[in-house]
Design an enzyme around this catalytic site. Structure first.
Site, PDB file in Angstrom:
ATOM      1  N   LEU A   1       3.382 -10.163   7.488  1.00 12.00           N
ATOM      2  CA  LEU A   1       4.492 -10.839   6.830  1.00 12.00           C
ATOM      3  C   LEU A   1       4.148 -10.922   5.346  1.00 12.00           C
ATOM      4  O   LEU A   1       2.978 -11.091   4.983  1.00 12.00           O
ATOM      5  CB  LEU A   1       4.691 -12.259   7.389  1.00 12.00           C
ATOM      6  CG  LEU A   1       5.146 -12.381   8.850  1.00 12.00           C
ATOM      7  CD1 LEU A   1       5.219 -13.858   9.248  1.00 12.00           C
ATOM      8  CD2 LEU A   1       6.480 -11.706   9.076  1.00 12.00           C
ATOM      9  N   ASP A   2       5.159 -10.816   4.493  1.00  7.92           N
ATOM     10  CA  ASP A   2       4.917 -10.946   3.062  1.00  7.92           C
ATOM     11  C   ASP A   2       4.341 -12.324   2.752  1.00  7.92           C
ATOM     12  O   ASP A   2       4.527 -13.283   3.513  1.00  7.92           O
ATOM     13  CB  ASP A   2       6.218 -10.746   2.280  1.00  7.92           C
ATOM     14  CG  ASP A   2       6.785  -9.349   2.447  1.00  7.92           C
ATOM     15  OD1 ASP A   2       6.007  -8.431   2.743  1.00  7.92           O
ATOM     16  OD2 ASP A   2       8.018  -9.190   2.292  1.00  7.92           O
ATOM     17  N   LYS A   3       3.687 -12.427   1.617  1.00 12.09           N
ATOM     18  CA  LYS A   3       3.015 -13.671   1.208  1.00 12.09           C
ATOM     19  C   LYS A   3       3.902 -14.894   1.376  1.00 12.09           C
ATOM     20  O   LYS A   3       3.476 -15.911   1.927  1.00 12.09           O
ATOM     21  CB  LYS A   3       2.557 -13.548  -0.249  1.00 12.09           C
ATOM     22  CG  LYS A   3       1.961 -14.821  -0.830  1.00 12.09           C
ATOM     23  CD  LYS A   3       1.602 -14.641  -2.299  1.00 12.09           C
ATOM     24  CE  LYS A   3       1.095 -15.944  -2.903  1.00 12.09           C
ATOM     25  NZ  LYS A   3       0.770 -15.800  -4.346  1.00 12.09           N
TER      26      LYS A   3
END
Length: 323
Positions: free
Chosen positions: A138-140
């Protein structure tokens, strides 16, 4: 420190005529093509009991593959005591609800303080698994559910399930603009040709499919439920931007505050104060890699998105949508 690798598999009908290195990359996706080539050249691969050290050699259906090799531990990151919201855990897998701001894997500018560092602290034996068991990311600043493999065997099963689209990942998002109906975005994605930190729809990109449906309509925004068939970097963010509905708060793809006419100062402050993409991995479904039991988890929408949704409802009630 080295790790003994013993892998067995069989060439399928669809792989007949492929190069050995290509077939092995498909059979053992946990390992890089570079590593597989090294194994072939180092006499670590047997085909029907015969050592084969030519990457270009053709393979055929029903041939038996045996890999006997040693690898150095891949994880060099240090363990760090970082809080994790653990939703489920047994000896094979770990499911977490990732918080915003947590980078998944160390990289440029993020040498530590990542999910990988946290996993090494929580489960030290995971250092023996490639990429510390991380099978998808998942993105940051995207929140929500992720599954992590605690053993090489579990990781192999999960990677295969992802490739076969046997894992369901459902997301909740809030986008700019009012959408009247759901649909599908089937557009290939690749690295942006000039902005190297961004992704983009491109005809030469990898196949990417995102399904979406309208969950709630507001005056100038829409709450969506989305399901991924593929899992490209920034996929939902890129696909939604491509159809003209950027995620609220997306700092990369243009989700800056766009309050509708007659919006209250209070509503504008909520919108302006939302500093991340409004995206949450809300639901995860998969067959357990060893028991084969079908398992489902749901992660409640985080407080910042709940607050944003309430503000959107209040704004819509004050300025009813006319159809």
């Amino acid at each position: 420190m080295t790790q003994e690798i013993n892998l067995k598999s069989e060439i399928s009908a669809t792989q007949t005529g492929q190069r050995l290195d290509q077939a092995l990359a498909e059979l053992f996706p946990d390992y890089s093509r570079t590593r597989i080539k090294e194994w072939i050249l180092s006499d670590c691969i047997k085909v029907d009991g015969r050592v084969v050290n030519k990457p270009r050699e053709k393979v055929y259906e029903l041939q038996q593959i045996l890999v006997q090799a040693q690898i150095e531990e891949e994880v060099v990151a240090k363990a760090e005591a970082i809080d994790l919201n653990i939703v489920f855990e047994d000896e094979h897998i770990l499911v977490i609800n990732k918080q915003a701001g947590l980078v998944v894997h160390p990289g440029a500018g993020n040498a530590d303080g990542t999910l990988l560092n946290a996993l090494l602290h929580h489960c030290p034996e995971i250092e023996h698994v490639p990429r510390a068991g991380i099978v998808h990311r998942l993105d940051k600043d995207t929140t929500g559910l992720m599954v992590v493999a605690k053993t090489v065997e579990a990781q192999t099963h999960l990677v295969s399930a992802l490739q076969a689209r046997d894992i369901t990942r459902e997301y909740e998002a809030i986008v700019i603009g009012t959408m009247t109906a759901g649909g599908v975005v089937d557009e290939p994605i690749s690295r942006h040709p000039t902005q190297r930190t961004q992704m983009a729809v491109h005809p030469l990109g990898k196949p990417s499919v995102t399904h979406y449906r309208v969950a709630e309509k507001f005056r100038a925004h829409t709450r969506l439920r989305l399901r991924l068939e593929s899992g490209r970097t920034h996929q939902i963010r890129v696909h939604m931007a491509h159809i003209g509905h950027v995620l609220v708060g997306d700092p990369v793809y243009g989700g800056r505050p766009r309050p509708p006419k007659a919006a209250s100062a209070e509503f504008f402050e909520v919108l302006k104060g939302f500093k991340r993409q409004a995206l949450h991995a809300v639901r995860l479904e998969l067959a357990h890699p060893f028991t084969c039991e079908w398992m489902t988890w749901q992660a409640p929408v985080p407080e910042d998105m709940v607050k944003l949704t309430k503000a959107l409802r209040k704004d819509t009630e004050a300025n009813p949508i006319l159809y």
